[in-house]
Design a protein around this motif. Structure first.
Motif, PDB file in Angstrom:
ATOM      1  N   VAL A  63       0.841  -1.203   0.000  1.00  0.00           N
ATOM      2  CA  VAL A  63       0.000   0.000   0.000  1.00  0.00           C
ATOM      3  C   VAL A  63       0.877   1.254   0.000  1.00  0.00           C
ATOM      4  N   ALA A  64       1.933   1.262   0.785  1.00  0.00           N
ATOM      5  CA  ALA A  64       2.844   2.411   0.825  1.00  0.00           C
ATOM      6  C   ALA A  64       3.470   2.643  -0.548  1.00  0.00           C
TER       7      ALA A  64
ATOM      8  N   GLU B 265      -8.009   2.449  -7.744  1.00  0.00           N
ATOM      9  CA  GLU B 265      -7.778   1.621  -8.933  1.00  0.00           C
ATOM     10  C   GLU B 265      -6.513   0.786  -8.778  1.00  0.00           C
ATOM     11  N   ALA B 266      -5.461   1.386  -8.269  1.00  0.00           N
ATOM     12  CA  ALA B 266      -4.199   0.664  -8.073  1.00  0.00           C
ATOM     13  C   ALA B 266      -4.353  -0.463  -7.062  1.00  0.00           C
ATOM     14  N   LEU B 267      -5.117  -0.216  -5.989  1.00  0.00           N
ATOM     15  CA  LEU B 267      -5.356  -1.247  -4.980  1.00  0.00           C
ATOM     16  C   LEU B 267      -6.099  -2.434  -5.583  1.00  0.00           C
ATOM     17  N   GLN B 268      -7.108  -2.145  -6.394  1.00  0.00           N
ATOM     18  CA  GLN B 268      -7.876  -3.229  -6.996  1.00  0.00           C
ATOM     19  C   GLN B 268      -7.022  -4.001  -8.002  1.00  0.00           C
ATOM     20  N   ASN B 269      -6.197  -3.300  -8.755  1.00  0.00           N
ATOM     21  CA  ASN B 269      -5.307  -3.971  -9.701  1.00  0.00           C
ATOM     22  C   ASN B 269      -4.303  -4.867  -8.973  1.00  0.00           C
TER      23      ASN B 269
ATOM     24  N   GLN C 220      -5.997   1.428   8.510  1.00  0.00           N
ATOM     25  CA  GLN C 220      -7.374   1.004   8.300  1.00  0.00           C
ATOM     26  C   GLN C 220      -7.542   0.363   6.924  1.00  0.00           C
ATOM     27  N   VAL C 221      -6.865   0.909   5.938  1.00  0.00           N
ATOM     28  CA  VAL C 221      -6.901   0.329   4.592  1.00  0.00           C
ATOM     29  C   VAL C 221      -6.230  -1.047   4.595  1.00  0.00           C
ATOM     30  N   VAL C 222      -5.124  -1.162   5.300  1.00  0.00           N
ATOM     31  CA  VAL C 222      -4.432  -2.451   5.416  1.00  0.00           C
ATOM     32  C   VAL C 222      -5.355  -3.484   6.066  1.00  0.00           C
TER      33      VAL C 222
END
Length: 90
Positions: A10-11, A50-54, A81-83
């Motif tokens: 994520v970072a 979008e990058a997270l889903q990819n 929280q995203v993690v």
């Protein structure tokens, strides 16, 4: 994939999305705030989704997850929280 691996990914994605616009002292951690620390613009937030889903697959519906949040929750959102969300989807 461990939470530490997810955080590192994520970072990296945040850094990729923000490019040279990142003006932060120190590394991105779970306590890093998208609003206060990163000052992420809305268009960058969309690009990050979008990058997270990819990266993590369609089971990580970041936009759907965000849509369940109140505005003040989104403003106060932290990387950790995203993690946690991504870990719960896997």
């Amino acid at each position: 994939m461990s939470d530490a691996d997810i955080l590192a990914t994520v970072a990296r994605l945040i850094e990729d999305v923000m490019g040279g616009d990142m003006d932060m002292d120190g590394p991105i951690t779970g306590d890093t705030s998208f609003s206060d620390d990163l000052e992420l613009e809305s268009i960058e937030f969309v690009a990050l989704a979008e990058a997270l889903q990819n990266e993590f697959g369609e089971s990580v519906d970041f936009v759907g997850w965000l849509s369940t949040k109140e505005l003040d929750e989104i403003i106060g959102l932290r990387v950790g929280q995203v993690v946690e969300f991504i870990a719960s989807c896997r």
